[in-house]
Design an enzyme around this catalytic site. Structure first.
Site, short mmCIF file in Angstrom:
data_model
loop_
_atom_site.label_atom_id
_atom_site.label_comp_id
_atom_site.label_asym_id
_atom_site.label_seq_id
_atom_site.Cartn_x
_atom_site.Cartn_y
_atom_site.Cartn_z
N GLY A 14 2.95 -3.98 -53.09
CA GLY A 14 3.15 -5.26 -52.41
C GLY A 14 2.73 -5.13 -50.95
O GLY A 14 3.27 -5.81 -50.07
N THR A 104 12.54 -5.33 -54.33
CA THR A 104 12.25 -6.60 -55.01
C THR A 104 13.53 -7.13 -55.66
O THR A 104 14.24 -6.38 -56.32
CB THR A 104 11.17 -6.37 -56.09
OG1 THR A 104 10.05 -5.77 -55.46
CG2 THR A 104 10.78 -7.66 -56.77
N ALA A 129 17.90 -1.76 -54.21
CA ALA A 129 18.81 -2.39 -53.25
C ALA A 129 18.39 -3.84 -53.00
O ALA A 129 17.29 -4.08 -52.51
CB ALA A 129 18.82 -1.61 -51.93
N PRO A 130 19.27 -4.80 -53.36
CA PRO A 130 18.90 -6.20 -53.14
C PRO A 130 18.88 -6.58 -51.67
O PRO A 130 18.33 -7.60 -51.31
CB PRO A 130 19.99 -6.97 -53.89
CG PRO A 130 21.12 -6.03 -54.04
CD PRO A 130 20.55 -4.64 -54.04
N ASN A 131 19.48 -5.73 -50.82
CA ASN A 131 19.44 -6.04 -49.38
C ASN A 131 19.45 -4.75 -48.57
O ASN A 131 20.40 -3.98 -48.64
CB ASN A 131 20.63 -6.93 -48.98
CG ASN A 131 20.34 -7.65 -47.69
OD1 ASN A 131 19.74 -7.08 -46.77
ND2 ASN A 131 20.75 -8.90 -47.60
N PHE A 132 18.38 -4.53 -47.83
CA PHE A 132 18.26 -3.30 -47.03
C PHE A 132 18.75 -3.49 -45.61
O PHE A 132 18.65 -2.56 -44.81
CB PHE A 132 16.80 -2.82 -47.01
CG PHE A 132 16.42 -2.00 -48.21
CD1 PHE A 132 16.90 -0.71 -48.35
CD2 PHE A 132 15.63 -2.52 -49.22
CE1 PHE A 132 16.57 0.06 -49.45
CE2 PHE A 132 15.30 -1.76 -50.33
CZ PHE A 132 15.77 -0.46 -50.44
N HIS A 159 17.59 -18.94 -47.30
CA HIS A 159 16.36 -18.14 -47.24
C HIS A 159 15.15 -19.03 -46.99
O HIS A 159 15.19 -20.25 -47.21
CB HIS A 159 16.16 -17.38 -48.55
CG HIS A 159 17.03 -16.16 -48.66
ND1 HIS A 159 18.33 -16.22 -49.08
CD2 HIS A 159 16.77 -14.85 -48.38
CE1 HIS A 159 18.85 -15.00 -49.07
NE2 HIS A 159 17.93 -14.15 -48.64
N LYS A 163 10.84 -17.84 -51.13
CA LYS A 163 11.62 -16.93 -51.99
C LYS A 163 11.58 -17.42 -53.44
O LYS A 163 11.83 -18.59 -53.71
CB LYS A 163 13.06 -16.85 -51.48
CG LYS A 163 13.90 -15.84 -52.24
CD LYS A 163 15.19 -15.55 -51.51
CE LYS A 163 16.11 -14.64 -52.32
NZ LYS A 163 15.50 -13.35 -52.65
N GLY A 169 19.81 -11.98 -54.60
CA GLY A 169 20.47 -10.79 -55.14
C GLY A 169 21.70 -10.44 -54.30
O GLY A 169 22.72 -10.00 -54.83
P1 NAP Z 1 5.39 -11.66 -50.75
O1 NAP Z 1 5.05 -11.89 -49.31
O2 NAP Z 1 5.02 -12.70 -51.76
O3 NAP Z 1 4.77 -10.25 -51.15
C1 NAP Z 1 4.71 -9.75 -52.48
C2 NAP Z 1 3.36 -9.09 -52.61
O4 NAP Z 1 3.35 -8.32 -53.82
C3 NAP Z 1 2.20 -10.09 -52.72
O5 NAP Z 1 1.17 -9.72 -51.83
C4 NAP Z 1 1.78 -9.95 -54.19
O6 NAP Z 1 0.42 -10.25 -54.40
C5 NAP Z 1 2.06 -8.49 -54.41
N1 NAP Z 1 2.07 -8.10 -55.81
C6 NAP Z 1 2.24 -8.87 -56.92
N2 NAP Z 1 2.15 -8.10 -58.04
C7 NAP Z 1 1.93 -6.83 -57.62
C8 NAP Z 1 1.75 -5.59 -58.31
N3 NAP Z 1 1.79 -5.51 -59.64
N4 NAP Z 1 1.54 -4.47 -57.57
C9 NAP Z 1 1.50 -4.53 -56.24
N5 NAP Z 1 1.65 -5.68 -55.52
C10 NAP Z 1 1.87 -6.81 -56.22
O7 NAP Z 1 6.97 -11.43 -50.91
P2 NAP Z 1 7.99 -10.80 -49.85
O8 NAP Z 1 8.58 -11.87 -49.01
O9 NAP Z 1 7.36 -9.61 -49.20
O10 NAP Z 1 9.15 -10.33 -50.82
C11 NAP Z 1 8.91 -9.39 -51.86
C12 NAP Z 1 10.20 -9.13 -52.62
O11 NAP Z 1 11.12 -8.47 -51.74
C13 NAP Z 1 10.93 -10.38 -53.11
O12 NAP Z 1 11.50 -10.11 -54.38
C14 NAP Z 1 12.02 -10.60 -52.08
O13 NAP Z 1 13.14 -11.31 -52.59
C15 NAP Z 1 12.37 -9.16 -51.80
N6 NAP Z 1 13.06 -8.91 -50.52
C16 NAP Z 1 14.00 -7.95 -50.56
C17 NAP Z 1 14.65 -7.59 -49.41
C18 NAP Z 1 15.66 -6.47 -49.48
O14 NAP Z 1 16.26 -6.15 -48.43
N7 NAP Z 1 15.86 -5.84 -50.63
C19 NAP Z 1 14.37 -8.24 -48.21
C20 NAP Z 1 13.41 -9.23 -48.19
C21 NAP Z 1 12.73 -9.55 -49.37
P3 NAP Z 1 0.07 -11.77 -54.93
O15 NAP Z 1 0.37 -12.66 -53.78
O16 NAP Z 1 -1.38 -11.66 -55.27
O17 NAP Z 1 0.95 -12.00 -56.12
#
Ligand code: NAP
Length: 273
Positions: A14, A104, A129-132, A159, A163, A169
């Site tokens: 990602g 994720t 981890a749903p939240n880092f 959010h 999202k 999560g």
């Molecule tokens: P984002 O900007 O949409 O980034 C996701 C990226 O992953 C996109 O560039 C997407 O490409 C790419 N992707 C899709 N399939 C893939 C694969 N098979 N291999 C590698 N890359 C791939 O989303 P984001 O805001 O960064 O958030 C990503 C995730 O993190 C979400 O689930 C969000 O809820 C989570 N998150 C978690 C935390 C935490 O603390 N745990 C904090 C914030 C966000 P395409 O656009 O081409 O699909």
């Protein structure tokens, strides 16, 4: 289990996403870490450094994790992709002996369990981890403490409008922790006699814990847990005002996962044991 004694070699799935590019910048700042690979179909062929707004790093973004791991040695895979892509990325990483650190959200329970079993069977570290954000972990802990004294509670999570999943999560984990902390206490949620708009009271989790999801441009990740008692309320709120808030937790997880021989769910387990 392989002991990591040199730089921790990290790949980011990602890589061109909002979180992935922040992780690349964070990994590049850490003296004991090295970015050795980046995966993202959206920017395949670009330099990972450029994608993250840095100088070129000579690490190309590739489309597929399997191809990358066939050619590159790595210790840790950090995944911030989609709930659809993350389990497959984790399966491939584990097959190559690479420890998954998964941020994720929205991954279903069966997939999470499979990733956990795969790690545990190979005695390989893993983190989901749903939240880092460390502040969010504290917010959840404080909420669990308050729940013992205040059975009536509602959760409002807010959010950005990009999202994919709702509720977050973090909201689900908070509800789970509150529900466990209340143990035998249940609370009858006050329902309006007349509901003029379907769903206006949010979604009901276990034991009458209501969750409300707000999605708006301009927001990052925020949560309020409001407890109500006789003549008083208690509000616990956490705000991630930029994605930098998640990076100390991600960096901590990368460092700790190489010492683990099983999968850990939640940053709180890494912080509080
Ligand atoms: P984002 O900007 O949409 O980034 C996701 C990226 O992953 C996109 O560039 C997407 O490409 C790419 N992707 C899709 N399939 C893939 C694969 N098979 N291999 C590698 N890359 C791939 O989303 P984001 O805001 O960064 O958030 C990503 C995730 O993190 C979400 O689930 C969000 O809820 C989570 N998150 C978690 C935390 C935490 O603390 N745990 C904090 C914030 C966000 P395409 O656009 O081409 O699909």
């Amino acid at each position: 289990m392989e002991v990591v004694d040199a730089l921790i070699r990290v790949i980011v799935c990602g890589a061109s996403g909002r979180m992935g590019s922040e992780v690349i910048r964070a990994v590049c700042r850490e003296p004991d870490m090295e970015l050795v690979g980046a995966v993202d179909p959206a920017q395949a062929g670009s330099d990972a450094g450029v994608v993250a707004g840095l100088k070129p790093l000579g690490v190309p973004v590739v489309e597929d994790i399997g191809t990358l791991l066939g050619q590159t040695q790595a210790d840790v895979m950090v995944d911030f992709t989609t709930p659809h892509a993350a389990p497959g990325n984790a399966r491939t990483a584990i097959a190559y002996g690479v420890r998954p650190v998964i941020g994720t959200t929205g991954i279903n329970e069966a997939d999470q369990k499979e990733v956990e079993d795969l790690c545990n069977r190979r005695r390989l570290g893993g983190v989901i981890a749903p939240n880092f954000a460390i502040g969010a972990v504290l917010m959840m802990r404080f909420a669990a403490t308050a729940a013992k004294f205040f059975p009536a509670v509602e959760i409002i999570e807010l959010h950005h409008d990009g999202k994919l999943d709702a509720p977050s999560g973090t909201a689900l984990t908070t509800a789970e922790l509150i529900s466990r902390a209340r143990e035998t206490t249940t609370y009858e949620v006050a329902k309006p006699r007349v509901e003029k708009l379907a769903g206006v009271r949010g979604g009901e989790f276990l034991k009458g814990i209501r969750i409300h999801s707000v999605r708006l441009p301009g927001l990052v990740a925020h949560q309020e847990v409001i407890f109500g008692g006789d003549g008083q309320t208690l509000t616990i709120r956490h705000d991630s005002i930029s994605r930098a808030s998640f990076m100390p937790g991600v960096v901590l997880a990368i460092r700790r996962v190489v010492e683990l021989d099983h999968l850990v769910y939640g940053l709180d387990r890494l912080i509080f044991g």
